[in-house]
Design a protein around this motif. Structure first.
Motif, PDB file in Angstrom:
ATOM      1  N   PHE A  78      25.541   3.899  27.020  1.00 47.07           N
ATOM      2  CA  PHE A  78      26.471   4.062  27.807  1.00 47.07           C
ATOM      3  C   PHE A  78      27.666   4.715  27.273  1.00 47.07           C
ATOM      4  O   PHE A  78      28.457   5.359  27.838  1.00 47.07           O
ATOM      5  N   ILE A  79      27.821   4.368  25.849  1.00 48.98           N
ATOM      6  CA  ILE A  79      28.970   4.849  25.116  1.00 48.98           C
ATOM      7  C   ILE A  79      28.817   6.405  24.915  1.00 48.98           C
ATOM      8  O   ILE A  79      29.655   7.122  25.149  1.00 48.98           O
ATOM      9  N   GLY A  80      27.587   6.733  24.756  1.00 45.92           N
ATOM     10  CA  GLY A  80      27.557   8.101  24.077  1.00 45.92           C
ATOM     11  C   GLY A  80      28.172   8.487  23.168  1.00 45.92           C
ATOM     12  O   GLY A  80      28.307   7.877  22.143  1.00 45.92           O
ATOM     13  N   ASP A  81      28.877   9.842  23.369  1.00 47.53           N
ATOM     14  CA  ASP A  81      29.546  10.194  22.253  1.00 47.53           C
ATOM     15  C   ASP A  81      31.014  10.261  22.848  1.00 47.53           C
ATOM     16  O   ASP A  81      31.999  11.070  22.171  1.00 47.53           O
ATOM     17  N   SER A  82      31.463   9.434  23.761  1.00 40.55           N
ATOM     18  CA  SER A  82      32.734   9.232  24.285  1.00 40.55           C
ATOM     19  C   SER A  82      33.708   8.179  23.287  1.00 40.55           C
ATOM     20  O   SER A  82      33.211   7.667  22.506  1.00 40.55           O
ATOM     21  N   ALA A  83      34.953   8.673  23.338  1.00 42.42           N
ATOM     22  CA  ALA A  83      35.871   7.829  22.634  1.00 42.42           C
ATOM     23  C   ALA A  83      35.792   6.411  23.238  1.00 42.42           C
ATOM     24  O   ALA A  83      35.842   6.205  24.330  1.00 42.42           O
ATOM     25  N   LEU A  84      35.792   5.558  22.215  1.00 45.62           N
ATOM     26  CA  LEU A  84      35.744   3.894  22.720  1.00 45.62           C
ATOM     27  C   LEU A  84      37.250   3.507  22.566  1.00 45.62           C
ATOM     28  O   LEU A  84      37.795   3.923  21.482  1.00 45.62           O
ATOM     29  N   LEU A 110      30.738   6.160  16.029  1.00 42.10           N
ATOM     30  CA  LEU A 110      31.727   6.001  17.191  1.00 42.10           C
ATOM     31  C   LEU A 110      33.042   6.497  16.786  1.00 42.10           C
ATOM     32  O   LEU A 110      33.310   5.689  15.706  1.00 42.10           O
ATOM     33  N   SER A 111      33.782   7.040  17.576  1.00 41.00           N
ATOM     34  CA  SER A 111      35.414   6.825  17.304  1.00 41.00           C
ATOM     35  C   SER A 111      35.811   5.846  18.135  1.00 41.00           C
ATOM     36  O   SER A 111      35.254   5.779  19.536  1.00 41.00           O
ATOM     37  N   TYR A 112      36.955   5.258  17.750  1.00 36.17           N
ATOM     38  CA  TYR A 112      37.558   4.609  18.745  1.00 36.17           C
ATOM     39  C   TYR A 112      39.091   4.323  18.323  1.00 36.17           C
ATOM     40  O   TYR A 112      39.763   4.627  17.461  1.00 36.17           O
ATOM     41  N   PHE A 113      39.872   3.613  19.453  1.00 33.76           N
ATOM     42  CA  PHE A 113      41.185   3.399  19.266  1.00 33.76           C
ATOM     43  C   PHE A 113      41.551   1.912  19.818  1.00 33.76           C
ATOM     44  O   PHE A 113      40.778   1.607  20.675  1.00 33.76           O
ATOM     45  N   CYS A 114      42.776   1.712  19.656  1.00 31.56           N
ATOM     46  CA  CYS A 114      43.314   0.530  19.919  1.00 31.56           C
ATOM     47  C   CYS A 114      44.294   0.545  21.174  1.00 31.56           C
ATOM     48  O   CYS A 114      45.301   1.254  21.009  1.00 31.56           O
TER      49      CYS A 114
END
Length: 185
Positions: A78-84, A110-114
């Motif tokens: 579901f996340i795939g390569d999307s920004a989380l 995974l890349s993510y931001f708050c």
């Protein structure tokens, strides 16, 4: 604006005790898909004070899949390569790391931001940047501490921030606000 939001609810203070997860995929600035699952925590127990927060009981999660059963075929694709994105990402990413470690599943990149940091940078004049406070401020009606509703509200805040800054994608939004993207590896 293409990204995925994530929210976990836990059964107790230990982060591997995830008892529900909600994810929302945003594409072209709109919510286009969702994923929600109850999760049977490693120890079948939910603190009563946590039940009062999110409403989940042992009976709700008794027959739910374990995290390891929904990771490879559900959450990860579901996340795939999307920004989380997550509100108070240190908590939700901490839960993700903890359940991956608990079940000895490999970390993925995974890349993510708050979005809490994002909201502080976008609306510094707002007194509280808690998800419920921001939702109230912007008239977003939702079921607080329902993982899917929390994830949806988190995504709506990303879109509102992008609109305020007049940007078209996550990279531009993070650049203009100075919010750092982190990596889970």
């Amino acid at each position: 604006m293409d990204f995925v939001t994530i929210d976990f609810e836990t059964a107790k203070y230990s982060q591997e005790s995830a008892c529900s997860v909600g994810l929302v995929r945003f594409a072209g600035g709109k919510a286009v898909d969702t994923f929600y699952s109850l999760i049977r925590p490693p120890r079948l127990y939910i603190r009563p004070d946590f039940t009062r927060i999110h409403g989940l009981t042992v009976d709700d999660v008794r027959d739910a899949p374990r995290f390891k059963d929904i990771w490879d075929d559900g959450i990860k694709p579901f996340i795939g390569d999307s920004a989380l994105a997550a509100h108070n990402a240190s908590f939700d990413i901490g839960v993700l790391k903890a359940v991956l470690a608990w079940y000895k599943l490999p970390l993925c990149t995974l890349s993510y931001f708050c979005t809490c940091s994002l909201s502080r940078r976008t609306w510094p004049q707002i007194k509280s940047h808690a998800l419920t406070s921001l939702a109230g401020h912007f008239g977003i009606v939702y079921d607080a501490h329902n993982a899917l509703d929390d994830a949806m509200t988190c995504g709506k805040l990303v879109l509102l921030s992008a609109e305020k800054h007049g940007v078209k994608n996550v990279a531009e939004l993070l650049s203009v606000t100075g919010v750092k993207k982190s990596m889970l590896v």
